[in-house]
Design a protein around this motif. Structure first.
Motif, PDB file in Angstrom:
ATOM      1  N   TYR A  22       0.845  -1.206   0.000  1.00 42.67           N
ATOM      2  CA  TYR A  22       0.000   0.000   0.000  1.00 42.67           C
ATOM      3  C   TYR A  22       0.881   1.258   0.000  1.00 42.67           C
ATOM      4  N   PHE A  59      -6.076   0.902  17.080  1.00 41.88           N
ATOM      5  CA  PHE A  59      -7.126  -0.103  17.282  1.00 41.88           C
ATOM      6  C   PHE A  59      -7.049  -0.629  18.706  1.00 41.88           C
ATOM      7  N   ILE A  62      -8.837  -5.445  18.079  1.00 43.26           N
ATOM      8  CA  ILE A  62      -9.246  -5.810  16.718  1.00 43.26           C
ATOM      9  C   ILE A  62      -8.871  -7.267  16.481  1.00 43.26           C
ATOM     10  N   GLN A  66     -10.285  -8.971  11.195  1.00 41.34           N
ATOM     11  CA  GLN A  66     -10.702  -7.571  10.992  1.00 41.34           C
ATOM     12  C   GLN A  66      -9.508  -6.703  10.597  1.00 41.34           C
ATOM     13  N   LEU A  67      -8.357  -6.966  11.218  1.00 47.73           N
ATOM     14  CA  LEU A  67      -7.167  -6.176  10.884  1.00 47.73           C
ATOM     15  C   LEU A  67      -6.791  -6.385   9.416  1.00 47.73           C
ATOM     16  N   ASP A  69      -8.822  -7.256   7.030  1.00 40.90           N
ATOM     17  CA  ASP A  69      -9.840  -6.554   6.225  1.00 40.90           C
ATOM     18  C   ASP A  69      -9.505  -5.070   6.105  1.00 40.90           C
ATOM     19  N   GLN A  70      -9.083  -4.488   7.227  1.00 40.55           N
ATOM     20  CA  GLN A  70      -8.740  -3.051   7.220  1.00 40.55           C
ATOM     21  C   GLN A  70      -7.537  -2.787   6.311  1.00 40.55           C
ATOM     22  N   LEU A  71      -6.546  -3.673   6.388  1.00 40.49           N
ATOM     23  CA  LEU A  71      -5.363  -3.510   5.529  1.00 40.49           C
ATOM     24  C   LEU A  71      -5.768  -3.627   4.053  1.00 40.49           C
ATOM     25  N   GLU A  73      -8.716  -3.032   2.775  1.00 33.08           N
ATOM     26  CA  GLU A  73      -9.498  -1.849   2.385  1.00 33.08           C
ATOM     27  C   GLU A  73      -8.575  -0.670   2.095  1.00 33.08           C
ATOM     28  N   GLN A  74      -7.550  -0.523   2.941  1.00 29.29           N
ATOM     29  CA  GLN A  74      -6.575   0.546   2.736  1.00 29.29           C
ATOM     30  C   GLN A  74      -5.872   0.358   1.388  1.00 29.29           C
TER      31      GLN A  74
END
Ligand SMILES: Cc1cc2nc3c(=O)[nH]c(=O)nc-3n(C[C@H](O)[C@H](O)[C@H](O)COP(=O)(O)OP(=O)(O)OC[C@H]3O[C@@H](n4cnc5c(N)ncnc54)[C@H](O)[C@@H]3O)c2cc1C
Length: 329
Positions: A22, A59, A62, A66-67, A69-71, A73-74
């Motif tokens: 990212y 966070f 988390i 979920q972590l 998923d967040q990565l 999404e980023q």
């Protein structure tokens, strides 16, 4: 993607590789992210998706899944080329480029960031032969979805942190939970053992598993034959699910042929995450330097350091450092 030459190819799509990909894409670099498993996420996705993490900045609590998923999404904001189910087997220098051999295609790149964690990991399995179809519904080495254990009779095997924590967590939704361990003492955090002792988990120790077979009356269930250590006592328990947590065997042996400077199984890096090879960096659990901590908080800072150094090496005339507040436009 055949003749493309990437600025940076990142080997390993765990938290370190995901965030580095990212950040490199945010810095407008052309990035390939290569992951041997069919999905990104590394250890938090594969080994402890439902466990909570409490030491990632921003966070308070988390779960592993979920972590990840967040990565992910980023990463969507600045997508890169992803090569999933692709294992890098070798790296070779040709002129000023690096050529990555994989089980699929060859990838050309200016720089490499190695983020393979402890290497491609496999669970330590039961050592005796059993009907392989038991793994379809009854026997697992990972928890992908806790719901699969809901209202089931569950046995967890192992005596480390993961086994103890899973026994406690699964016991909250299972019909019954047993924990099978070959010693009377657990290799787990004291607080976890206290929670275990206070729970309704049935502790079967010191027992080893001798056999696992389908139950002859109810084929959806399995019989686990247990033998008491240093005794002839045997007993059989019948459950819906057996989760074996005997740890993992990681395989980073391929690194030995890559001419990297190693310290044990780890890759030695300098303060900018650079290895002894030109434009080859290592971040996350696989890298080592004095004071190294195998934490995601650490890995998340190593990615930007490696990317920035690679950017300077590849494009010496580019303006090196900007805050994301200026870049995100
Ligand atoms: C049970 C448990 C609990 C933990 N709890 C915490 C916690 O609370 N807080 C914390 O900060 N850390 C925790 N950790 C540690 C944390 O998960 C690791 O530090 C982190 O996952 C390291 O990230 P990584 O990307 O370097 O490696 P990994 O997560 O191991 O990812 C490496 C990836 O590289 C891939 N790969 C390997 N070889 C190749 C190859 N040749 N080609 C392509 N891909 C390859 C692997 O498949 C894997 O997906 C925990 C670990 C465990 C096991």
């Amino acid at each position: 993607m055949d003749n493309k030459i990437y600025d940076i190819s990142i080997i390993g799509g765990g938290p370190a590789g995901m965030f580095a990909s990212y950040y490199a894409s945010l810095r407008k670099l052309d990035v390939a992210l290569i992951e041997s498993l069919p999905n990104l996420g590394g250890q938090p996705q594969t080994l402890y998706a439902q466990k909570n993490i409490y030491d990632v900045a921003g966070f308070p609590k988390i779960s592993g899944a979920q972590l990840v998923d967040q990565l992910a999404e980023q990463m969507n904001a600045f997508p890169c080329d992803q090569y999933l189910s692709t294992s890098v087997t070798d790296i070779k220098r040709e002129d000023d480029l690096w050529i990555l051999s994989t089980n699929k295609e060859t990838i050309k790149t200016h720089a490499i960031i190695i983020a393979i964690g402890n290497g491609a990991f496999k669970p330590r399995k039961l050592t005796f032969d059993y009907d392989p179809s038991i793994e379809e519904n009854n026997l697992s080495y990972f928890v992908n979805d806790m719901e699969e254990f809901k209202n089931k009779d569950v046995a967890v095997a192992g005596g480390g942190d993961a086994a103890v924590d899973w026994a406690i967590n699964l016991n909250q939704l299972s019909s019954s939970t047993s924990l099978i361990h070959r010693r009377n003492k657990y290799r787990a955090m004291e607080s976890s053992v206290e929670n275990l002792n206070a729970s309704t988990v049935e502790q079967l120790s010191p027992y080893i598993i001798k056999d696992v077979t389908f139950n002859s009356d109810v084929h959806s269930k399995i019989d686990i034959l247990l033998k008491k250590i240093k005794s002839d006592d045997e007993k059989t328990i019948t459950v819906d699910k057996l989760l074996v947590n005997y740890g993992f065997i990681s395989d980073s042996k391929i690194l030995r042929d890559w001419n990297l400077d190693l310290e044990g199984p780890f890759i030695k890096v300098d303060q900018q995450m650079e290895t002894n090879l030109p434009n080859v960096f290592a971040i996350g659990d696989i890298s080592t330097y004095p004071g190294k901590l195998q934490l995601m908080a650490t890995a998340f800072s190593e990615g930007p350091m490696a990317v920035t150094r690679a950017l300077r090496n590849i494009y010496p005339d580019k303006d090196y450092f900007q805050h994301s507040t200026s870049l995100f436009n």
